[in-house]
Enzyme design. Structure first.
Site, short mmCIF file in Angstrom:
data_model
loop_
_atom_site.label_atom_id
_atom_site.label_comp_id
_atom_site.label_asym_id
_atom_site.label_seq_id
_atom_site.Cartn_x
_atom_site.Cartn_y
_atom_site.Cartn_z
N GLU A 42 0.37 -1.33 0.09
CA GLU A 42 0.26 -0.76 -0.27
C GLU A 42 0.82 1.46 -0.14
O GLU A 42 1.96 1.15 0.65
CB GLU A 42 -0.90 0.26 1.43
CG GLU A 42 -1.48 0.99 1.58
CD GLU A 42 -2.48 1.12 2.62
OE1 GLU A 42 -1.84 -0.11 3.26
OE2 GLU A 42 -3.03 1.62 3.30
N LYS A 114 -9.42 2.39 -1.49
CA LYS A 114 -9.60 2.41 0.07
C LYS A 114 -11.40 2.37 0.44
O LYS A 114 -11.31 3.25 0.31
CB LYS A 114 -8.43 2.12 0.88
CG LYS A 114 -8.36 1.03 2.17
CD LYS A 114 -7.15 2.28 3.26
CE LYS A 114 -6.82 1.51 4.05
NZ LYS A 114 -5.46 1.55 4.89
N CYS A 152 -4.70 -3.97 3.56
CA CYS A 152 -4.89 -3.17 4.82
C CYS A 152 -4.85 -2.97 6.04
O CYS A 152 -5.32 -4.22 6.36
CB CYS A 152 -3.77 -1.72 4.50
SG CYS A 152 -2.81 -1.56 6.32
O1 LIG Z 1 0.99 6.16 7.44
C1 LIG Z 1 1.87 5.92 7.14
O2 LIG Z 1 2.83 6.18 6.75
C2 LIG Z 1 1.80 4.23 6.57
N1 LIG Z 1 0.02 3.72 6.44
C3 LIG Z 1 -0.72 3.57 6.08
O3 LIG Z 1 -0.67 3.93 4.43
C4 LIG Z 1 -1.83 2.84 6.55
C5 LIG Z 1 -2.90 4.12 6.04
S1 LIG Z 1 -2.52 4.99 7.47
N2 LIG Z 1 -2.12 2.50 7.32
C6 LIG Z 1 -3.02 0.68 7.75
O4 LIG Z 1 -4.27 1.43 6.58
C7 LIG Z 1 -2.35 0.36 8.97
C8 LIG Z 1 -3.50 -0.79 9.76
C9 LIG Z 1 -2.60 -1.04 10.46
O5 LIG Z 1 -1.71 -0.64 10.99
C10 LIG Z 1 -3.61 -1.80 11.56
O6 LIG Z 1 -4.98 -1.87 11.34
O7 LIG Z 1 -3.35 -2.22 12.69
#
Ligand SMILES: O=C(O)CNC(=O)[C@H](CS)NC(=O)CCC(=O)C(=O)O
Length: 266
Positions: A42, A114, A152
């Protein structure tokens, strides 16, 4: 019938050239290793460990530089690609968290925006990401396998995976940026195995690496067996998907066909 796939992982930065170089290396080596499909994390186009560039400014349209790069890469290595990117929207200031799928001729086969945003564990993804619409289950077909697409955090929504399995998915691809923290590695592997076992599908999960994320890109088979894992460092791992294995698991574990409830949108 069997299909060689690879999961590839790295840490995306605000520097798009760095990210493209990492992707190029991973896809080249995965293709040289015989993969037909390479799943990347992602938000591989651009990520925001610093706040020097805002997501909207960094975002691109689906006919932009990043997708042109992916199309060239897919064509050059004759391989299918699934990859996450930051897509511009009509709404000023907001982006979509989008997955794109390219076939081995460089054609954009499908994309998925998403739906469930990561407003959890102190994160507020919805501050800058607009959720995708609830539409038909996002799937694509390759060499007799039907793949469903999830992003994710959606790993935590069993009904999303179920909906894709009911739509005929043999395998679910799950690009992620799974944020590191207490219990997060356990959640990752436990939920991947649960989604595989309860839906009798392969789970093909590619995650970003540290320091923000955990790596641990993984392929789980329909019986819940961990087929391969990439560990914590940048790199890749391969697995062979097998339709006979799915049929054998569904023979002994017919839970998908025995279910008594439907998944409905709310
Ligand atoms: O923000 C960043 O730098 C990296 N993260 C992402 O790109 C994305 C959206 S903020 N991460 C998730 O969806 C994590 C899910 C997760 O960790 C869970 O469900 O526990």
């Amino acid at each position: 019938m069997s299909l060689p796939v690879a999961v590839a992982q790295f840490a995306a930065l605000a520097d798009k050239r760095h990210n493209r170089a990492a992707i190029t290396g991973l896809v080249a080596s995965a293709a040289a290793g015989g993969a037909r499909l390479v799943v990347l994390p992602e938000n591989s186009m651009w990520s925001h460990p610093d706040t020097s560039v805002d997501p909207f400014t960094a975002s691109e349209n689906l006919d932009g530089e990043f997708t042109a790069f992916l199309a060239d890469l897919a064509r050059e290595h004759t391989v299918w690609l699934v990859c996450g990117m930051t897509e511009r929207t009509e709404a000023l200031g907001k982006v979509h968290n989008t997955l794109v799928v390219f076939d081995d001729t460089g054609k954009l086969v499908t994309r998925y925006r998403k739906v469930h945003l990561y407003d959890a564990f102190g994160y507020h993804e919805s501050d800058f990401v607009a959720p995708g619409p609830i539409s038909e289950p996002a799937t694509f077909e390759l060499d007799g396998f039907r793949f469903g697409i999830l992003t994710c955090y959606e790993l935590r929504f069993p009904e999303s995976a179920r909906r894709l399995a009911v739509a005929g998915a043999d395998a679910l691809v799950l690009p992620a940026a799974w944020v590191a923290g207490p219990m997060k590695e356990d959640h990752w592997i436990t939920l991947l195995r649960a989604r595989a076992i309860e839906n009798t599908v392969y789970m093909i999960a590619a995650d970003q690496t540290g320091p923000t994320c955990i790596g641990q890109s993984t392929v789980i088979d329909p019986g819940g067996v961990i087929v391969t894992g990439a560990g914590p460092a940048p790199g890749r791992a391969e697995a062979l998907l097998d339709l006979d294995r799915i049929a054998a698991v569904r023979e002994t574990t017919p839970s998908l066909s025995q279910r008594r409830f439907e998944v409905v949108a709310r």
